[in-house]
Design an enzyme around this catalytic site. Structure first.
Site, PDB file in Angstrom:
ATOM      1  N   ASP A  15     -36.218   3.271 -65.998  1.00 41.40           N
ATOM      2  CA  ASP A  15     -35.473   2.206 -65.302  1.00 41.40           C
ATOM      3  C   ASP A  15     -35.743   2.214 -63.796  1.00 41.40           C
ATOM      4  OD1 ASP A  15     -33.742   0.066 -65.120  1.00 41.40           O
ATOM      5  OD2 ASP A  15     -31.957   1.317 -64.947  1.00 41.40           O
ATOM      6  N   GLY A  16     -35.672   1.026 -63.201  1.00 44.05           N
ATOM      7  CA  GLY A  16     -35.776   0.908 -61.744  1.00 44.05           C
ATOM      8  C   GLY A  16     -37.031   0.197 -61.265  1.00 44.05           C
ATOM      9  N   TRP A  20     -37.756  -1.221 -57.407  1.00 38.53           N
ATOM     10  CA  TRP A  20     -38.926  -0.660 -56.713  1.00 38.53           C
ATOM     11  C   TRP A  20     -39.758  -1.798 -56.120  1.00 38.53           C
ATOM     12  CZ3 TRP A  20     -44.239  -1.047 -57.109  1.00 38.53           C
ATOM     13  CH2 TRP A  20     -45.009  -0.020 -56.532  1.00 38.53           C
ATOM     14  N   ARG A  28     -41.272  -8.725 -59.555  1.00 33.46           N
ATOM     15  CA  ARG A  28     -40.794  -7.691 -60.481  1.00 33.46           C
ATOM     16  C   ARG A  28     -41.926  -7.175 -61.371  1.00 33.46           C
ATOM     17  NH1 ARG A  28     -35.360  -6.960 -61.208  1.00 33.46           N
ATOM     18  NH2 ARG A  28     -35.714  -6.308 -63.349  1.00 33.46           N
ATOM     19  N   HIS A  32     -43.170  -3.403 -62.836  1.00 33.41           N
ATOM     20  CA  HIS A  32     -43.451  -3.018 -64.226  1.00 33.41           C
ATOM     21  C   HIS A  32     -44.860  -2.428 -64.342  1.00 33.41           C
ATOM     22  CE1 HIS A  32     -39.672  -4.601 -65.410  1.00 33.41           C
ATOM     23  NE2 HIS A  32     -39.983  -5.865 -65.177  1.00 33.41           N
ATOM     24  N   THR A  61     -33.523  -4.431 -76.940  1.00 34.52           N
ATOM     25  CA  THR A  61     -33.243  -5.682 -77.652  1.00 34.52           C
ATOM     26  C   THR A  61     -32.498  -6.657 -76.738  1.00 34.52           C
ATOM     27  OG1 THR A  61     -31.305  -4.554 -78.595  1.00 34.52           O
ATOM     28  CG2 THR A  61     -33.216  -4.753 -80.015  1.00 34.52           C
ATOM     29  N   GLU A  62     -31.889  -6.142 -75.678  1.00 34.96           N
ATOM     30  CA  GLU A  62     -31.172  -7.008 -74.728  1.00 34.96           C
ATOM     31  C   GLU A  62     -32.082  -7.537 -73.616  1.00 34.96           C
ATOM     32  OE1 GLU A  62     -29.005  -5.058 -77.240  1.00 34.96           O
ATOM     33  OE2 GLU A  62     -29.666  -3.769 -75.601  1.00 34.96           O
ATOM     34  N   ASN A  63     -33.254  -6.922 -73.450  1.00 41.37           N
ATOM     35  CA  ASN A  63     -34.124  -7.328 -72.339  1.00 41.37           C
ATOM     36  C   ASN A  63     -34.749  -8.720 -72.520  1.00 41.37           C
ATOM     37  OD1 ASN A  63     -35.200  -3.928 -71.657  1.00 41.37           O
ATOM     38  ND2 ASN A  63     -33.732  -5.157 -70.515  1.00 41.37           N
ATOM     39  N   ARG A 182     -25.840   5.401 -67.378  1.00 42.77           N
ATOM     40  CA  ARG A 182     -25.398   4.870 -68.668  1.00 42.77           C
ATOM     41  C   ARG A 182     -26.579   4.909 -69.623  1.00 42.77           C
ATOM     42  NH1 ARG A 182     -24.945   0.369 -65.072  1.00 42.77           N
ATOM     43  NH2 ARG A 182     -26.859  -0.852 -65.065  1.00 42.77           N
ATOM     44  N   SER A 184     -27.290   2.351 -71.959  1.00 45.15           N
ATOM     45  CA  SER A 184     -27.858   1.026 -72.225  1.00 45.15           C
ATOM     46  C   SER A 184     -28.464   0.921 -73.637  1.00 45.15           C
ATOM     47  CB  SER A 184     -28.906   0.663 -71.161  1.00 45.15           C
ATOM     48  OG  SER A 184     -28.355   0.720 -69.864  1.00 45.15           O
TER      49      SER A 184
HETATM   50  C1  IPE Z   1     -32.542  -0.081 -70.024  1.00 41.74           C
HETATM   51  O1  IPE Z   1     -32.613  -0.598 -68.747  1.00 41.74           O
HETATM   52  C2  IPE Z   1     -33.732  -0.504 -70.820  1.00 41.74           C
HETATM   53  C3  IPE Z   1     -34.996   0.047 -70.379  1.00 41.74           C
HETATM   54  C4  IPE Z   1     -35.209   0.823 -69.376  1.00 41.74           C
HETATM   55  C5  IPE Z   1     -36.103  -0.339 -71.166  1.00 41.74           C
HETATM   56  P1  IPE Z   1     -31.865  -1.937 -68.320  1.00 41.74           P
HETATM   57  O2  IPE Z   1     -32.232  -2.168 -66.912  1.00 41.74           O
HETATM   58  O3  IPE Z   1     -32.147  -3.009 -69.285  1.00 41.74           O
HETATM   59  O4  IPE Z   1     -30.331  -1.517 -68.475  1.00 41.74           O
HETATM   60  P2  IPE Z   1     -29.055  -2.103 -67.767  1.00 41.74           P
HETATM   61  O5  IPE Z   1     -29.054  -3.589 -67.992  1.00 41.74           O
HETATM   62  O6  IPE Z   1     -29.137  -1.771 -66.312  1.00 41.74           O
HETATM   63  O7  IPE Z   1     -27.897  -1.397 -68.412  1.00 41.74           O
HETATM   64  C1  IPE Z   2     -36.922  -1.031 -66.350  1.00 40.06           C
HETATM   65  O1  IPE Z   2     -36.855  -1.516 -65.066  1.00 40.06           O
HETATM   66  C2  IPE Z   2     -37.895  -1.792 -67.220  1.00 40.06           C
HETATM   67  C3  IPE Z   2     -37.252  -2.644 -68.213  1.00 40.06           C
HETATM   68  C4  IPE Z   2     -35.971  -2.701 -68.479  1.00 40.06           C
HETATM   69  C5  IPE Z   2     -38.119  -3.510 -68.992  1.00 40.06           C
HETATM   70  P1  IPE Z   2     -35.931  -2.740 -64.678  1.00 40.06           P
HETATM   71  O2  IPE Z   2     -36.723  -3.988 -64.795  1.00 40.06           O
HETATM   72  O3  IPE Z   2     -34.655  -2.715 -65.442  1.00 40.06           O
HETATM   73  O4  IPE Z   2     -35.657  -2.415 -63.143  1.00 40.06           O
HETATM   74  P2  IPE Z   2     -34.320  -2.651 -62.351  1.00 40.06           P
HETATM   75  O5  IPE Z   2     -33.236  -1.937 -63.097  1.00 40.06           O
HETATM   76  O6  IPE Z   2     -34.107  -4.126 -62.314  1.00 40.06           O
HETATM   77  O7  IPE Z   2     -34.572  -2.051 -61.021  1.00 40.06           O
HETATM   78 MG    MG Z   3     -32.858  -1.837 -65.087  1.00 44.74          MG
END
Ligand code: IPE
Ligand code: IPE
Ligand code: MG
Length: 228
Positions: A15-16, A20, A28, A32, A61-63, A182, A184
């Site tokens: 995550d993050g 970044w 974004r 990735h 599944t929520e992404n 968390r 997630s």
């Molecule tokens: C969890 O990250 C899923 C992955 C890293 C693939 P999210 O960024 O989707 O989680 P939330 O929405 O902050 O809880």
């Molecule tokens: C994790 O990074 C990758 C995925 C969930 C696909 P994020 O895209 O959630 O990055 P932040 O949380 O927005 O920084």
């Molecule tokens: Mg995230």
């Protein structure tokens, strides 16, 4: 199976990436891309360290709720990885690659490449790298239960579910960068006695040294599993 000191199975929530990229005024998708590079490095480091398995959370599944443009960019990066997964992963020893998550919703092209990468590495006996794509922890448990029902089971035990989820049933250590604390929807069944390790570092900044630090911290914790 001594679990106090020895780490066998771990889960990493990558995550993050978005934050970044934002810090650098980049799209974004650039986050990735950087995150995918770090996955390549850290998955190989897990193999080098001799973990039994490491499960990397790449897409939940929520992404799918994210803008189509971002989802498309993630799927493109996933395809790029799949095209070189075999050579990438075998260069680092004989690791096994497995994909966990719902196949429904994934393109036929990706599914074929996923199957190929699994087949190509299935004979390997090193660390298993599970990549969780279109994955949800609740869905994984429901899938297991439905499979058991289809087999005619009526009284489902913990062992039945443990035997029918995608990964080894006990996760030792969960690592989540990015400052969020968390799960997630990650590995809900497996985390019952997992140690949790968090860092404020964003995933694209995560280094092998951070993985080593997480493991050393893990080794200094006392796990009791409800005992004394
Ligand atoms: C969890 O990250 C899923 C992955 C890293 C693939 P999210 O960024 O989707 O989680 P939330 O929405 O902050 O809880
Ligand atoms: C994790 O990074 C990758 C995925 C969930 C696909 P994020 O895209 O959630 O990055 P932040 O949380 O927005 O920084
Ligand atoms: Mg995230």
């Amino acid at each position: 199976r001594q679990r106090q000191m020895c780490i066998r199975d771990s889960g990493i929530i990558m995550d993050g990436n978005g934050r970044w990229a934002k810090k650098r005024a980049l799209p974004r998708s650039a986050g990735h891309k950087a995150g995918a590079e770090v996955f390549r490095t850290i998955s190989k480091e897990c193999g080098r360290l001799g973990l039994e398995s490491a499960t990397f959370y790449a897409f939940s599944t929520e992404n799918w709720k994210r803008p189509k443009e971002e989802v498309d960019a993630i799927m493109r990066l996933f395809k790029d990885y799949l095209l070189e997964a075999k050579s990438d992963i075998t260069a680092a020893g004989d690791m096994k690659m497995k994909f966990i998550g719902e196949r429904d919703g994934m393109s036929k092209e990706l599914l074929e490449l996923m199957d190929e990468a699994e087949e190509d590495t299935s004979e390997h006996c090193g660390t298993t790298i599970y990549l969780a794509v279109n994955y949800g922890g609740r869905l994984e448990i429901c899938d297991a239960v439905n499979k058991l029902i289809a087999e005619g089971k009526t009284n489902i035990t913990e062992k039945d579910i443990s035997d029918n989820i995608f990964t080894p049933p006990e996760c030792d250590l969960i690592i989540r960068p990015s400052g969020e604390q968390r799960l997630s929807n990650f590995m809900l069944w497996q985390v019952s006695y997992a140690e949790m390790w968090f860092t404020d570092k964003l995933w694209p900044d995560f280094k092998p040294a951070d993985l080593h630090k997480a493991i050393i911290d893990f080794q200094n914790r006392g796990r009791r599993f409800g005992g004394v």
